[in-house]
Write an enzyme that holds these catalytic residues in place. Structure first.
Site, PDB file in Angstrom:
ATOM      1  N   LEU A   1       4.451  58.986  77.210  1.00  0.00           N
ATOM      2  CA  LEU A   1       5.497  59.474  78.125  1.00  0.00           C
ATOM      3  C   LEU A   1       4.911  59.806  79.493  1.00  0.00           C
ATOM      4  O   LEU A   1       5.029  60.933  79.997  1.00  0.00           O
ATOM      5  CB  LEU A   1       6.253  60.671  77.529  1.00  0.00           C
TER       6      LEU A   1
ATOM      7  N   THR B   1       0.024  39.699  80.563  1.00  0.00           N
ATOM      8  CA  THR B   1       0.750  39.277  81.750  1.00  0.00           C
ATOM      9  C   THR B   1       0.194  37.977  82.329  1.00  0.00           C
ATOM     10  O   THR B   1      -0.991  37.668  82.166  1.00  0.00           O
ATOM     11  CB  THR B   1       0.646  40.388  82.822  1.00  0.00           C
ATOM     12  N   ASP B   2       1.042  37.260  83.068  1.00  0.00           N
ATOM     13  CA  ASP B   2       0.569  36.058  83.772  1.00  0.00           C
ATOM     14  C   ASP B   2      -0.347  36.412  84.941  1.00  0.00           C
ATOM     15  O   ASP B   2      -1.041  35.543  85.475  1.00  0.00           O
ATOM     16  CB  ASP B   2       1.758  35.208  84.255  1.00  0.00           C
ATOM     17  N   GLU B   3      -0.355  37.689  85.351  1.00  0.00           N
ATOM     18  CA  GLU B   3      -1.151  38.051  86.534  1.00  0.00           C
ATOM     19  C   GLU B   3      -2.650  37.898  86.302  1.00  0.00           C
ATOM     20  O   GLU B   3      -3.420  37.862  87.255  1.00  0.00           O
ATOM     21  CB  GLU B   3      -0.843  39.484  86.978  1.00  0.00           C
TER      22      GLU B   3
ATOM     23  N   THR C   1      -6.246  53.556  80.640  1.00  0.00           N
ATOM     24  CA  THR C   1      -5.271  53.147  79.613  1.00  0.00           C
ATOM     25  C   THR C   1      -5.431  51.679  79.236  1.00  0.00           C
ATOM     26  O   THR C   1      -5.454  51.326  78.051  1.00  0.00           O
ATOM     27  CB  THR C   1      -3.832  53.418  80.107  1.00  0.00           C
TER      28      THR C   1
ATOM     29  N   LYS D   1      -5.843  44.331  83.014  1.00  0.00           N
ATOM     30  CA  LYS D   1      -5.178  43.585  81.928  1.00  0.00           C
ATOM     31  C   LYS D   1      -6.075  42.425  81.476  1.00  0.00           C
ATOM     32  O   LYS D   1      -6.177  42.128  80.286  1.00  0.00           O
ATOM     33  CB  LYS D   1      -3.811  43.066  82.377  1.00  0.00           C
TER      34      LYS D   1
ATOM     35  N   TYR E   1      -4.667  46.307  88.721  1.00  0.00           N
ATOM     36  CA  TYR E   1      -3.814  46.154  87.515  1.00  0.00           C
ATOM     37  C   TYR E   1      -4.192  44.883  86.757  1.00  0.00           C
ATOM     38  O   TYR E   1      -4.488  44.922  85.553  1.00  0.00           O
ATOM     39  CB  TYR E   1      -2.330  46.122  87.902  1.00  0.00           C
TER      40      TYR E   1
HETATM   41  P1  NAD Z   1       6.146  50.321  81.714  1.00  0.00           P
HETATM   42  O1  NAD Z   1       5.246  50.865  82.764  1.00  0.00           O
HETATM   43  O2  NAD Z   1       7.624  50.320  81.936  1.00  0.00           O
HETATM   44  O3  NAD Z   1       5.906  51.095  80.332  1.00  0.00           O
HETATM   45  C1  NAD Z   1       4.631  51.417  79.874  1.00  0.00           C
HETATM   46  C2  NAD Z   1       4.771  52.411  78.725  1.00  0.00           C
HETATM   47  O4  NAD Z   1       3.465  52.724  78.240  1.00  0.00           O
HETATM   48  C3  NAD Z   1       5.427  53.737  79.141  1.00  0.00           C
HETATM   49  O5  NAD Z   1       6.374  54.140  78.190  1.00  0.00           O
HETATM   50  C4  NAD Z   1       4.241  54.701  79.172  1.00  0.00           C
HETATM   51  O6  NAD Z   1       4.620  56.051  78.901  1.00  0.00           O
HETATM   52  C5  NAD Z   1       3.352  54.116  78.098  1.00  0.00           C
HETATM   53  N1  NAD Z   1       1.937  54.497  78.295  1.00  0.00           N
HETATM   54  C6  NAD Z   1       1.221  54.425  79.443  1.00  0.00           C
HETATM   55  N2  NAD Z   1      -0.028  54.878  79.234  1.00  0.00           N
HETATM   56  C7  NAD Z   1      -0.100  55.201  77.907  1.00  0.00           C
HETATM   57  C8  NAD Z   1      -1.122  55.698  77.083  1.00  0.00           C
HETATM   58  N3  NAD Z   1      -2.352  55.976  77.576  1.00  0.00           N
HETATM   59  N4  NAD Z   1      -0.868  55.898  75.769  1.00  0.00           N
HETATM   60  C9  NAD Z   1       0.361  55.637  75.257  1.00  0.00           C
HETATM   61  N5  NAD Z   1       1.388  55.187  76.013  1.00  0.00           N
HETATM   62  C10 NAD Z   1       1.150  54.963  77.312  1.00  0.00           C
HETATM   63  O7  NAD Z   1       5.623  48.858  81.413  1.00  0.00           O
HETATM   64  P2  NAD Z   1       6.422  47.550  80.988  1.00  0.00           P
HETATM   65  O8  NAD Z   1       6.920  46.868  82.211  1.00  0.00           O
HETATM   66  O9  NAD Z   1       7.358  47.911  79.923  1.00  0.00           O
HETATM   67  O10 NAD Z   1       5.224  46.672  80.407  1.00  0.00           O
HETATM   68  C11 NAD Z   1       4.871  46.733  79.025  1.00  0.00           C
HETATM   69  C12 NAD Z   1       3.696  45.803  78.779  1.00  0.00           C
HETATM   70  O11 NAD Z   1       4.074  44.480  79.140  1.00  0.00           O
HETATM   71  C13 NAD Z   1       2.470  46.120  79.622  1.00  0.00           C
HETATM   72  O12 NAD Z   1       1.332  45.915  78.825  1.00  0.00           O
HETATM   73  C14 NAD Z   1       2.521  45.128  80.767  1.00  0.00           C
HETATM   74  O13 NAD Z   1       1.232  44.833  81.234  1.00  0.00           O
HETATM   75  C15 NAD Z   1       3.154  43.932  80.080  1.00  0.00           C
HETATM   76  N6  NAD Z   1       3.940  43.035  80.943  1.00  0.00           N
HETATM   77  C16 NAD Z   1       4.897  43.522  81.784  1.00  0.00           C
HETATM   78  C17 NAD Z   1       5.681  42.625  82.519  1.00  0.00           C
HETATM   79  C18 NAD Z   1       6.777  43.095  83.446  1.00  0.00           C
HETATM   80  O14 NAD Z   1       7.346  42.282  84.178  1.00  0.00           O
HETATM   81  N7  NAD Z   1       7.138  44.375  83.445  1.00  0.00           N
HETATM   82  C19 NAD Z   1       5.454  41.248  82.416  1.00  0.00           C
HETATM   83  C20 NAD Z   1       4.440  40.791  81.557  1.00  0.00           C
HETATM   84  C21 NAD Z   1       3.703  41.692  80.806  1.00  0.00           C
HETATM   85  O1  DAU Z   2       4.008  38.814  86.554  1.00  0.00           O
HETATM   86  C1  DAU Z   2       4.115  39.831  85.586  1.00  0.00           C
HETATM   87  C2  DAU Z   2       3.982  41.176  86.259  1.00  0.00           C
HETATM   88  O2  DAU Z   2       5.200  41.383  86.964  1.00  0.00           O
HETATM   89  C3  DAU Z   2       3.734  42.320  85.271  1.00  0.00           C
HETATM   90  O3  DAU Z   2       2.488  42.126  84.657  1.00  0.00           O
HETATM   91  C4  DAU Z   2       3.762  43.672  85.986  1.00  0.00           C
HETATM   92  O4  DAU Z   2       3.627  44.714  85.047  1.00  0.00           O
HETATM   93  C5  DAU Z   2       5.079  43.791  86.702  1.00  0.00           C
HETATM   94  O5  DAU Z   2       5.123  44.997  87.432  1.00  0.00           O
HETATM   95  C6  DAU Z   2       5.306  42.615  87.639  1.00  0.00           C
HETATM   96  O6  DAU Z   2       4.354  42.649  88.741  1.00  0.00           O
HETATM   97  P1  DAU Z   2       4.815  42.285  90.239  1.00  0.00           P
HETATM   98  O7  DAU Z   2       3.845  42.899  91.178  1.00  0.00           O
HETATM   99  O8  DAU Z   2       5.107  40.829  90.373  1.00  0.00           O
HETATM  100  O9  DAU Z   2       6.237  43.065  90.241  1.00  0.00           O
HETATM  101  P2  DAU Z   2       6.946  43.982  91.357  1.00  0.00           P
HETATM  102  O10 DAU Z   2       8.357  44.185  90.887  1.00  0.00           O
HETATM  103  O11 DAU Z   2       6.150  45.182  91.714  1.00  0.00           O
HETATM  104  O12 DAU Z   2       6.994  43.015  92.615  1.00  0.00           O
HETATM  105  C7  DAU Z   2       7.635  41.752  92.535  1.00  0.00           C
HETATM  106  C8  DAU Z   2       7.479  41.079  93.873  1.00  0.00           C
HETATM  107  O13 DAU Z   2       8.268  41.803  94.836  1.00  0.00           O
HETATM  108  C9  DAU Z   2       6.056  41.093  94.405  1.00  0.00           C
HETATM  109  O14 DAU Z   2       5.802  39.884  95.100  1.00  0.00           O
HETATM  110  C10 DAU Z   2       6.030  42.271  95.366  1.00  0.00           C
HETATM  111  C11 DAU Z   2       7.452  42.288  95.909  1.00  0.00           C
HETATM  112  N1  DAU Z   2       7.977  43.624  96.300  1.00  0.00           N
HETATM  113  C12 DAU Z   2       7.873  44.634  95.396  1.00  0.00           C
HETATM  114  C13 DAU Z   2       8.335  45.894  95.715  1.00  0.00           C
HETATM  115  C14 DAU Z   2       8.214  47.036  94.726  1.00  0.00           C
HETATM  116  C15 DAU Z   2       8.580  43.806  97.521  1.00  0.00           C
HETATM  117  O15 DAU Z   2       8.706  42.859  98.337  1.00  0.00           O
HETATM  118  N2  DAU Z   2       9.044  45.056  97.851  1.00  0.00           N
HETATM  119  C16 DAU Z   2       8.932  46.109  96.993  1.00  0.00           C
HETATM  120  O16 DAU Z   2       9.346  47.242  97.372  1.00  0.00           O
END
Ligand code: NAD
Ligand code: DAU
Length: 353
Positions: free
Chosen positions: A34, A133-135, A99, A163, A159
């Site tokens: 959390l 992630t694809d990143e 983490t 990962k 980040y």
């Molecule tokens: P998020 O930031 O919304 O959620 C992360 C969760 O992990 C939160 O509930 C947080 O409380 C919990 N957490 C953080 N540190 C922790 C710890 N030390 N111990 C236990 N819980 C902990 O992230 P998300 O967008 O839901 O992403 C989930 C997973 O998917 C991540 O591993 C992320 O790298 C991966 N991912 C995200 C995206 C995206 O677009 N959001 C895309 C590809 C992969």
């Molecule tokens: O590709 C997968 C990843 O996508 C995940 O692994 C990450 O957890 C997730 O956060 C996401 O990363 P991005 O950096 O691509 O997502 P974000 O929504 O932060 O940004 C998306 C795009 O928009 C990026 O090119 C940055 C841009 N952006 C983002 C914010 C927050 C803006 O232009 N303005 C903004 O205020």
């Protein structure tokens, strides 16, 4: 039978919990620290449901992991927990190292000990699924082919580097200890319960509040967008049928520049919640770019399609409409997550841009 999932109070994890319990009676033990991104409000409808056991705790806490594994004896561990926001990793990388790297290491070691003690069918059926992630693959040039699973790792932000390190640990625990691991590398998700620090929910909540819509740089950076429930179905498919030790790229064949995403969000809001002063596009502001900003991501999802028959159910048009409608229907959730610490983050990231 049960599954241990980490990070199930976050965006993707909570969607996975809902998705799983919609079709299964298998218990989910949900370990989440959390942090600012974790929110029990994402799971409020499951209060009292015996199939969901929430545990407030940290993936770096080895004693807690040992206790949970021995008590619940899961048939799989699904690892979602992470620090996930690139901009936060630029302003404060320490939590990402802790983490994403140390947490994954601790979870791997606890799981290895538990799995080593399993026998027979329990041992052969066990899986550790790492959500990544694809990143990790870095940034693509304009005409370059999409990322396949054999694309070299070239992470560019704290980040993505953290990962990538976690992916390497998972791979090594398979290679060295024969742990039955699976890894998914997914593109950008969007959908319900997305914390409004990320592009799509930020644009929706700022537009509704009449605040500027901050587009980094020229807004021509490309992301490959996938509706979050399609990511959940991909994880289910990999858990059920993925080959041990393999990685699976997950994406929606849906590359779009950021500025187009922002225009689409504005057009939907113009239709669903029109404003007296005219289109929400009037709020768009180009601001200073993200340092080290990756220009383009694109996923080649042919492996998961071919081997596991997975396909996304939503198009971008259907998914983004559902998403905007969800934010309009859940104003209380939006107000709740915009707490003091959220306001501090907005000031830290945007005030000087
Ligand atoms: P998020 O930031 O919304 O959620 C992360 C969760 O992990 C939160 O509930 C947080 O409380 C919990 N957490 C953080 N540190 C922790 C710890 N030390 N111990 C236990 N819980 C902990 O992230 P998300 O967008 O839901 O992403 C989930 C997973 O998917 C991540 O591993 C992320 O790298 C991966 N991912 C995200 C995206 C995206 O677009 N959001 C895309 C590809 C992969
Ligand atoms: O590709 C997968 C990843 O996508 C995940 O692994 C990450 O957890 C997730 O956060 C996401 O990363 P991005 O950096 O691509 O997502 P974000 O929504 O932060 O940004 C998306 C795009 O928009 C990026 O090119 C940055 C841009 N952006 C983002 C914010 C927050 C803006 O232009 N303005 C903004 O205020």
């Amino acid at each position: 039978m049960s599954l241990l999932i980490t990070g199930g109070a976050g965006f993707i994890g909570s969607n996975f919990v809902h998705d799983w319990l919609a079709t299964s009676d298998e218990t989910l033990v949900n370990l989440d620290a959390l942090t600012y991104a974790g929110n029990l409000g994402n799971l409020v409808d499951l209060r009292g449901d015996p199939r969901h056991v929430f545990v407030h705790g940290d993936v770096c806490d080895r004693a807690l992991l040992d206790r949970l594994l021995n008590e619940h004896r899961p048939r799989a561990v699904l690892h979602f927990a992470a620090e996930s926001h690139v901009d936060r990793s630029i302003l404060g990388p320490g939590a990402f190292i802790k983490t994403n790297i140390e947490g994954t290491f601790t979870l791997l070691e606890a799981t290895r000990q538990y799995w080593s003690g399993l026998q027979g069918d329990e041992r052969s059926a066990f899986r550790f699924l790492h959500v990544s992630t694809d990143e990790v693959y870095g940034s693509l040039g304009p005409g370059a082919p999409a990322f396949t699973e054999s694309h070299p790792f070239e992470p560019n932000s704290p980040y993505s580097a953290s990962k990538a390190a976690s992916d390497h640990l998972v791979r090594a625990w398979h290679h060295t200890y024969a742990m039955p691991v699976l890894t998914t590398n997914c593109s950008n998700n969007y959908g319900p319960y997305h914390f409004p620090e990320k592009l799509i929910p930020l644009m929706i909540v700022n537009a509704l509040a009449g605040k500027p819509l901050p587009v980094y740089g020229d807004g021509m950076q490309v992301r490959d967008w996938l509706y979050v429930r399609d990511h959940c179905s991909a994880i289910r498919a990999v858990l059920a049928g993925g080959r041990i030790g393999e990685t699976y790229n997950v994406g929606g064949w849906n590359e779009k520049p950021n500025i187009e995403i922002v225009h689409t969000v504005c057009a939907l809001l113009d239709e669903l919640r029109p404003h007296a002063e005219g289109s929400y596009k009037r709020l768009i502001r180009h601001v200073a770019d993200r340092p080290g900003h990756d220009r383009r991501y694109a996923i080649d999802a042919r492996k998961i399609e071919r081997e596991l028959g997975w396909r996304p159910a939503e198009t971008f048009d259907s998914g983004i409409r559902k998403t905007v409608q969800w934010y309009l229907a859940n104003a209380a959730w939006v107000t709740d997550v915009q707490s003091g610490s959220y306001r501090d983050w907005v000031a830290a990231n945007y005030a000087a841009r």
